[in-house]
Design a protein around this motif. Sequence first.
Motif, PDB file in Angstrom:
ATOM      1  N   TYR A 264      33.767 -45.630  -0.961  1.00 30.13           N
ATOM      2  CA  TYR A 264      34.504 -44.702  -1.827  1.00 30.13           C
ATOM      3  C   TYR A 264      35.096 -43.483  -1.112  1.00 30.13           C
ATOM      4  O   TYR A 264      36.244 -43.115  -1.388  1.00 30.13           O
ATOM      5  CB  TYR A 264      33.628 -44.233  -2.992  1.00 30.13           C
TER       6      TYR A 264
ATOM      7  N   TYR B 130      33.295 -37.757  -3.165  1.00 29.49           N
ATOM      8  CA  TYR B 130      32.907 -38.695  -4.219  1.00 29.49           C
ATOM      9  C   TYR B 130      33.440 -38.271  -5.587  1.00 29.49           C
ATOM     10  O   TYR B 130      32.983 -38.792  -6.599  1.00 29.49           O
ATOM     11  CB  TYR B 130      31.389 -38.844  -4.271  1.00 29.49           C
TER      12      TYR B 130
ATOM     13  N   PHE C  96      34.019 -40.690  -8.692  1.00 33.29           N
ATOM     14  CA  PHE C  96      33.211 -41.864  -8.352  1.00 33.29           C
ATOM     15  C   PHE C  96      32.783 -42.657  -9.586  1.00 33.29           C
ATOM     16  O   PHE C  96      32.897 -43.883  -9.628  1.00 33.29           O
ATOM     17  CB  PHE C  96      31.973 -41.425  -7.561  1.00 33.29           C
TER      18      PHE C  96
END
Length: 316
Positions: free
Chosen positions: A127, A167, A170
């Motif tokens: 990610y 992130y 996410f």
Amino acid sequence: MAQSKKKAANFEIIIKNLLAGGVAGICSKTVVAPLDRVKILLQAQHTHYKHLGVFSGLREVVRRENFLALYKGNFVQMIRTIPYAATQFTAFEQYKKHLGGLFGQGSHLDGFLAGAAGGVTAAGITYPLDTIRARLAFQVTSNTLYSGIRHAAVTMFKEEGGLRALYRGFWSNMLGMIPYAGFSFYTFDKLKYLCMKSAPHYFCSEHKTNTGGLILNVPAKLLCGGAAGAVAHTFSYPLDVTKRRMQLAMMNPTTHKYALGMWYTIKMIYIEDGIVKGLYRGMSVNFLRAVPFVAVGFATYEVMKQMLDLDTGIRL
């Protein structure tokens, strides 16, 4: 002795799946890289491009910057794609193997869950690279914030709250990945089986696997993959838009509000732009990229599996 041979054989299969998935990811992402960049510019409504469509957006990128600008952020995309695609396809095979028959013989749920779990596993690992790639693709030549991958990562880490910045978005990505990856693999597998069962003389190659299973020809692989991509993206697209808004939120003071959370971002997109021009913004370019992206990805993966003597056929 027999146990050690079995472990060695399983390890070899995993390595071959990783290689096949990595090559599939490189091919599919390279094919759609220009459409990927325009999609990001439209999703996050970049000042210079938000009023444009797909083809006018492509022309404007070339006019405003240059032809190579269509591939901006593609290097980091390749760095991300190799482990992402390799992990996704390999994890899918492993999950499918372990889930086989768990919900009953021929259950539709096994394929969907294996695909979803494979996508979530791959996305969780890679990610931060997706976030960096989006930042690099969003900036234009006349207003460059980051000089490269390392500079983007360090700047975000230092100025936007550490690892949390890499992130951002996410959970939106994870929630979107479940229907996207689940429906991708499930639809491809079902269409593959349907083609082989209903018209093998049209859709199957003359060759068979070493276990006697039928093999789809390349046009059929592309057809099944394209259909799988169209279905999967329709279900997951609003969460993909939400993820992009959150990833790019800190690049402009007017968009900082999108960093406050997933549900808040979804609500703001809906209030400000509605469903069609907000949550499904850029959907036309997404369909144009999703069909060849998934088609090339699945077709390349299946071809690589055949080349590596991994049985991809189905015995009817």
